[in-house]
Scaffold this motif. Structure first.
Motif, PDB file in Angstrom:
ATOM      1  N   LYS A  63       0.840  -1.197   0.000  1.00  0.00           N
ATOM      2  CA  LYS A  63       0.000   0.000   0.000  1.00  0.00           C
ATOM      3  C   LYS A  63       0.876   1.248   0.000  1.00  0.00           C
ATOM      4  N   GLY A  65       1.010   4.952   1.305  1.00  0.00           N
ATOM      5  CA  GLY A  65       0.362   5.783   2.310  1.00  0.00           C
ATOM      6  C   GLY A  65       0.435   7.259   1.976  1.00  0.00           C
ATOM      7  N   GLY A  73      -4.608   5.027   2.458  1.00  0.00           N
ATOM      8  CA  GLY A  73      -4.041   4.560   1.199  1.00  0.00           C
ATOM      9  C   GLY A  73      -4.321   5.505   0.044  1.00  0.00           C
ATOM     10  N   ALA A  76      -1.607   1.499  -4.506  1.00  0.00           N
ATOM     11  CA  ALA A  76      -0.854   0.283  -4.209  1.00  0.00           C
ATOM     12  C   ALA A  76       0.082  -0.005  -5.367  1.00  0.00           C
TER      13      ALA A  76
END
Length: 234
Positions: A63, A65, A73, A76
């Motif tokens: 993920k 951040g 999130g 990804a």
């Protein structure tokens, strides 16, 4: 509470994997490859691979951040020769995330992916998926961001067929992911859904050591089956 609503429950990931495998036996004749998302997905994936007599491998997703909010999130990234990023454009726009921050975050997570690849595979190469039926397995899906990155990354490796198989996911997530794969198998799609762990009696965290052990056990099983075929009398 879940039982009161009649929602499907799994004792643990192993049981979920066995139940999922029963719905995937029709792919056995296609010599499939099972690719699981660590960590918990590997436990489910191992049971599927064992039932199908298929090799087991991992696909790693990390993920991305948000700045100052790592739990939020913004997308990804998935492993592979050509890493695949799936970004949440709405959140990126709302937070006005700088491009240089995004690129740095991707590089940091790719470095972690490479570290985990080395740890999980223990020097073994990735199982080839080109031209094969690939069954992507996790222990469940909530929003689908990580799984979407995983299947897009695997699609770039040119499988013959891409199947996503999970024990549980919310109906809206299943619907959103159908267009990403050739087939989607989900045992339970409860309307009331907060987290994957709700649907397991035992959802303890899977360790890295367990992942390594299951991958090695799966490799041994494939090796033994191959050796047995070679010595089988005519």
């Amino acid at each position: 509470m879940l039982k009161r609503f009649g929602l499907r429950m799994f004792k643990n990931r192993r049981e979920a994997g066995k139940k999922l495998a029963a719905q995937l036996l029709r792919f056995q004749g296609e010599s499939p490859v099972v690719v699981a998302l660590p960590r918990g997905g590997v436990v489910v994936g191992y049971e599927v691979a064992a039932s199908l007599g298929a090799p087991l491998d991992v696909v790693l997703v990390r993920k991305l951040g948000a700045p100052g909010q790592p739990a939020l999130g913004i997308g990804a990234v998935c492993d592979g020769d050509h890493p695949e990023s799936v970004l949440n454009e709405e959140v990126l726009g709302m937070l006005q995330v700088p491009e240089d921050y995004l690129q740095r975050a991707i590089e940091v997570e790719l470095e972690e992916i490479r570290r985990r690849q080395a740890m999980y595979r223990q020097g073994h190469p990735a199982v080839p998926v080109e031209g094969r039926t690939v069954i992507v397995v996790d222990d469940g899906i909530a929003t689908g961001g990580s799984v979407r990155a995983a299947v897009r990354g695997l699609r770039r490796r040119n499988p013959k067929r891409l199947v996503l198989a999970v024990p549980v996911a919310p109906p809206e997530t299943v619907q959103a992911l159908r267009g990403e794969v050739d087939e989607l198998v989900c045992l339970s799609t409860p309307f009331f859904f907060c987290a994957v762990g709700e649907f397991y009696e035992d959802f303890r965290q899977t360790t890295d050591e367990e992942v390594v052990e299951l991958l090695e056990r799966a490799r041994r099983a494939i090796g033994e089956a191959s050796a047995a075929r070679k010595v089988k009398p005519d």
